[in-house]
Each structure stands twice: as structure tokens, then as C-alpha cells.
Design a protein around this motif. Structure first.
Motif, PDB file in Angstrom:
ATOM      1  N   ILE B   8     -17.344  24.251 -16.401  1.00  0.00           N
ATOM      2  CA  ILE B   8     -17.668  24.752 -17.670  1.00  0.00           C
ATOM      3  C   ILE B   8     -16.851  25.785 -18.491  1.00  0.00           C
ATOM      4  O   ILE B   8     -16.534  25.975 -19.435  1.00  0.00           O
ATOM      5  N   ALA B   9     -16.257  26.606 -17.253  1.00  0.00           N
ATOM      6  CA  ALA B   9     -15.423  27.694 -17.744  1.00  0.00           C
ATOM      7  C   ALA B   9     -14.055  27.183 -18.335  1.00  0.00           C
ATOM      8  O   ALA B   9     -13.559  27.351 -19.353  1.00  0.00           O
ATOM      9  N   CYS B  10     -13.672  25.994 -17.847  1.00  0.00           N
ATOM     10  CA  CYS B  10     -12.357  25.172 -18.256  1.00  0.00           C
ATOM     11  C   CYS B  10     -12.800  24.783 -19.809  1.00  0.00           C
ATOM     12  O   CYS B  10     -11.892  24.921 -20.590  1.00  0.00           O
ATOM     13  N   LEU B  11     -13.870  24.244 -19.906  1.00  0.00           N
ATOM     14  CA  LEU B  11     -14.214  23.749 -21.517  1.00  0.00           C
ATOM     15  C   LEU B  11     -14.362  24.723 -22.311  1.00  0.00           C
ATOM     16  O   LEU B  11     -14.151  24.566 -23.547  1.00  0.00           O
ATOM     17  N   ASN B  12     -14.644  26.043 -21.759  1.00  0.00           N
ATOM     18  CA  ASN B  12     -14.621  27.184 -22.587  1.00  0.00           C
ATOM     19  C   ASN B  12     -13.098  27.661 -22.673  1.00  0.00           C
ATOM     20  O   ASN B  12     -12.836  28.930 -23.233  1.00  0.00           O
ATOM     21  N   GLY B  13     -12.199  27.148 -22.297  1.00  0.00           N
ATOM     22  CA  GLY B  13     -10.848  27.538 -22.462  1.00  0.00           C
ATOM     23  C   GLY B  13     -10.249  28.363 -21.412  1.00  0.00           C
ATOM     24  O   GLY B  13      -9.139  28.818 -21.593  1.00  0.00           O
ATOM     25  N   GLN B  59     -14.085  16.788 -21.342  1.00  0.00           N
ATOM     26  CA  GLN B  59     -15.220  16.889 -22.164  1.00  0.00           C
ATOM     27  C   GLN B  59     -16.106  15.630 -21.894  1.00  0.00           C
ATOM     28  O   GLN B  59     -17.433  15.760 -22.118  1.00  0.00           O
ATOM     29  N   ARG B  60     -15.457  14.658 -21.432  1.00  0.00           N
ATOM     30  CA  ARG B  60     -16.236  13.291 -21.042  1.00  0.00           C
ATOM     31  C   ARG B  60     -16.983  13.100 -19.617  1.00  0.00           C
ATOM     32  O   ARG B  60     -17.177  12.396 -19.256  1.00  0.00           O
ATOM     33  N   PHE B  61     -16.632  14.429 -18.948  1.00  0.00           N
ATOM     34  CA  PHE B  61     -16.868  14.430 -17.551  1.00  0.00           C
ATOM     35  C   PHE B  61     -18.471  14.681 -17.420  1.00  0.00           C
ATOM     36  O   PHE B  61     -18.701  15.547 -18.057  1.00  0.00           O
ATOM     37  N   SER B  66     -19.605  13.919  -8.879  1.00  0.00           N
ATOM     38  CA  SER B  66     -18.520  15.039  -8.251  1.00  0.00           C
ATOM     39  C   SER B  66     -17.242  14.890  -8.856  1.00  0.00           C
ATOM     40  O   SER B  66     -16.990  14.047  -9.288  1.00  0.00           O
ATOM     41  N   PHE B  67     -16.640  15.933  -9.298  1.00  0.00           N
ATOM     42  CA  PHE B  67     -15.431  16.116  -9.907  1.00  0.00           C
ATOM     43  C   PHE B  67     -14.624  14.868  -9.189  1.00  0.00           C
ATOM     44  O   PHE B  67     -13.496  14.662  -9.884  1.00  0.00           O
ATOM     45  N   PHE B  68     -14.210  15.322  -8.104  1.00  0.00           N
ATOM     46  CA  PHE B  68     -13.112  14.565  -7.178  1.00  0.00           C
ATOM     47  C   PHE B  68     -13.244  12.855  -7.439  1.00  0.00           C
ATOM     48  O   PHE B  68     -12.401  12.423  -7.543  1.00  0.00           O
ATOM     49  N   THR B  69     -14.630  12.623  -7.390  1.00  0.00           N
ATOM     50  CA  THR B  69     -14.668  10.894  -7.600  1.00  0.00           C
ATOM     51  C   THR B  69     -14.243  10.549  -8.867  1.00  0.00           C
ATOM     52  O   THR B  69     -13.876   9.583  -9.148  1.00  0.00           O
ATOM     53  N   TRP B  70     -14.613  11.469  -9.852  1.00  0.00           N
ATOM     54  CA  TRP B  70     -14.076  11.268 -11.141  1.00  0.00           C
ATOM     55  C   TRP B  70     -12.581  11.252 -11.429  1.00  0.00           C
ATOM     56  O   TRP B  70     -11.946  10.312 -11.790  1.00  0.00           O
ATOM     57  N   TYR B  71     -12.186  12.147 -10.767  1.00  0.00           N
ATOM     58  CA  TYR B  71     -10.602  12.339 -10.966  1.00  0.00           C
ATOM     59  C   TYR B  71      -9.946  11.187 -10.175  1.00  0.00           C
ATOM     60  O   TYR B  71      -8.785  10.674 -10.449  1.00  0.00           O
ATOM     61  N   TYR B  72     -10.620  10.829  -8.894  1.00  0.00           N
ATOM     62  CA  TYR B  72     -10.047   9.861  -7.908  1.00  0.00           C
ATOM     63  C   TYR B  72      -9.597   8.456  -8.811  1.00  0.00           C
ATOM     64  O   TYR B  72      -8.791   7.701  -8.708  1.00  0.00           O
TER      65      TYR B  72
END
Lengths: 153, 184
Positions: B8-13, B59-61, B66-72
Motif C-alpha cells: 500500500i505504501a509503494c502504491l502511494n509512491g 496496481q494489479r496485485f 501472497s506477494f511472493f507467489t504473485w512475484y514468482y
């Protein structure tokens, strides 16, 4: 895992969760009770357990610290450059297209040239500029990461 | 900080939050890429490139995942395309002197002979894993070398947890059989 029957087929699958530490306490009891009275499943379980013990001690070699020192910096720089490349690409397309327009101004303002031809030439020129900028960018990126660029063919 | 708070912080820059995510997952990311490519430099480059692509697609996450499975999944596609573009299918061999990817055995209770024997055994196991069918190999590597939970594997491969267990069972069964043959 839950809701499995204590028959051999289900127990064999549940063994995986027991070996990998993903079974609930209740299901652990269920599997262990079955293993105590089923020699065939118990034997198979032992072989899986041995395999697990062996793979658990196999680890991928760690990279030396120096490889990790600038890991984030490289990601960060690429993120920054990505935005720069977008601006560069848009700017390059605008400037080159404007230069082509200026050099072909007489052609575009010539009333004897038909409109479809003018539109065709404009599309051709603009498309060429976009392709040129895109190929230039790709070549630049490949050149930067190509470890074999200095190899003489 | 949790992954979702960082995202969320990343999406806010806030790029420092993305740094936190990269630092947290970089070792797993590298190991995953290494398993696909079999080359250290490629694994580093591709794991970093996947972090860049993940950031741009943040934005599409779906934050329920889980972040890592999406990243993977991003990393896997990147590695497959990379290998395809180089027209190679790399299952790296531990016997290749350039590819010494398994850690040396470090166990103070072992004699040098025992350590050597264990290393040889590890090579046999590694080669047996690499000779499995692709789907069996993938699930074994995810579980044993990439630290995926059943839930992570299910999410990544888009299969139910029951299927994860049954696929692991059949993959391990083949492995046990092959290693038994090797031992004879």
C-alpha cells in the motif's frame, strides 16, 4: 488437511502433510494410528521420511555477499531509468517527427498532392520514427547486458 | 511491517517500502531463478528484472494473495521466455564444474569421508530430481528448495491443496524408486 478417511489411499496422500509439518494435531493422530496397524503404509512412510531427511540437508549454495551489496540499487536504478526511457522515447518521437514535418512541409502544403497520399506519407514517417526509437532502445538494452558483445565472430 | 502494508505504501509512491520487499525476498527470488536458468548471473539479472516488472504491475496485485507467489509467476514467465529466446532448456547438472550450486556439506560431526559420501549422495538426489517429469520436478523443487508452503504452491499452480499433496506423493514415490534403483 482434514476430512480424509483412514483408508490406505487417503493416508498415503496425508503422509505428505505429516512429513512436511502441515498436518493438524487431530489428523496427525489419525495418520499415526493407521501407520501403527498398516505395515505397507508404514514402510512407505519410512522411505518418504528418509527422502525428506536427505533433501532437508541439501541447500543451494549461497552467493558471496558482494553479489548482494548492490542488488536493491540495481532494481532502483532500473525503476528510475524506466521512467526516463519513457520520457526519452516520447521526446525523441516528437522531435524527430517535427524535424521530418519541417523538411517535408512543402510537400504537405502542396495542393497538387492528394490528401490520401499526404496521410499515407505522414503515417509512414511517424511509424518509422516510432520503430526507430523502439529498435534503438532495444539495441541499447541488449548491448548493455550482452556478455558476449566483445567476442569476435 | 506486513507485505500488504508495504505494498500500500509503494502504491502511494514510497519506494523505500519496495526496498523492504526486495530485501525480504531477494534470496528466494534468486534461488527460484537459479533453478530455472542454472546460471548465477542470469538468475540475478532475471530476479531483479522480475522485481521491476512486479513494481510496475503493482496496481494489479490482488492483496488477498501472497506477494511472493504473485512475484514468482512473473519470474517464472520471464525465465521461460528468456530460456526460450536462447533456445535452451536448462536443467543444470551438479556435476558440471561451472555449476556448483549445492552447498558443501557442513556438519562438524561428520568425518571428511562421510562428508564426501554425503556430497555424492546429494548429487545423485539432485540428478534424480532433474530427471523427473517437468510437473513432478517443479513441485518437488518448490517444496524442498524454494520454501513454499502447501498454500503457496496451491496458489501459484492454481490447484487445490489436496492436489498439491497427491502430486507431491507421486513425485516423491518416483524419486524414492529411482534413488532405490541408483542405490542397488
Amino acid at each position: 488437511m482434514n476430512n480424509f478417511n483412514a483408508n490406505c489411499e487417503d493416508i498415503k496422500i496425508a503422509m505428505m502433510a505429516l512429513i512436511d509439518g502441515e498436518l493438524s494435531e487431530d489428523d496427525k493422530i489419525k495418520v499415526n494410528v493407521h501407520l501403527e496397524k498398516c505395515p505397507s503404509c508404514a514402510k512407505e512412510f519410512e522411505s518418504f521420511q528418509s527422502l525428506k531427511q536427505e533433501t532437508e540437508t541439501m541447500k543451494l549454495a549461497k552467493l558471496p555477499d558482494e553479489y548482494w551489496d548492490d542488488y536493491w540499487e540495481r532494481v532502483y536504478n532500473q525503476l528510475e531509468r524506466g521512467f526516463g526511457w519513457i520520457l526519452f522515447s516520447i521526446g525523441a518521437v516528437i522531435v524527430i517527427s517535427f524535424a521530418i514535418y519541417e523538411s517535408l512541409k512543402e510537400f504537405f502544403y502542396n495542393p497538387e498532392v492528394s490528401l490520401p497520399l499526404k496521410i499515407g506519407i505522414a503515417f509512414l514517417a511517424f511509424g518509422s520514427v516510432v520503430l526507430f526509437v523502439s529498435v534503438f532502445r532495444e539495441k541499447w538494452m541488449v548491448r548493455k547486458v550482452d556478455k558476449y558483445r566483445s567476442v569476435q565472430r | 511491517m506486513t507485505d500488504n502494508e508495504a505494498i500500500i505504501a509503494c502504491l502511494n509512491g514510497d519506494r523505500n517500502s519496495y526496498k523492504w520487499i526486495v530485501e525480504k525476498y531477494k534470496y528466494r527470488a534468486y534461488n527460484s531463478a537459479l533453478i530455472f536458468t542454472g546460471n548465477r548471473e542470469d538468475a540475478l539479472d532475471l530476479s531483479q528484472e522480475a522485481f521491476i516488472r512486479a513494481y510496475r504491475a503493482l496496481q494489479r496485485f490482488d492483496q488477498k494473495r501472497s506477494f511472493f507467489t504473485w512475484y514468482y509467476q512473473i519470474l517464472k514467465n520471464l525465465c521461460i521466455n528468456y530460456l526460450h529466446s536462447r533456445r535452451r532448456r536448462h536443467h543444470f547438472s551438479i556435476d558440471d564444474p561451472d555449476h556448483q550450486y549445492l552447498s558443501p556439506v557442513e556438519n562438524s560431526s561428520m568425518s571428511p569421508d562421510e562428508a564426501l559420501e554425503k556430497m555424492e549422495r546429494n548429487k545423485l538426489i539432485w540428478n534424480a530430481i532433474n530427471n523427473l517429469d517437468e510437473s513432478d520436478r517443479e513441485i518437488i523443487l518448490m517444496k524442498e528448495f524454494q520454501d513454499f508452503s502447501y498454500k503457496d504452491i496451491a496458489e501459484t499452480l492454481d490447484i487445490p491443496i489436496g492436489t498439491v499433496m497427491s502430486r507431491l506423493y507421486y513425485a516423491r514415490k518416483k524419486l524414492v524408486k529411482r534413488l532405490g534403483i541408483i542405490n542397488e
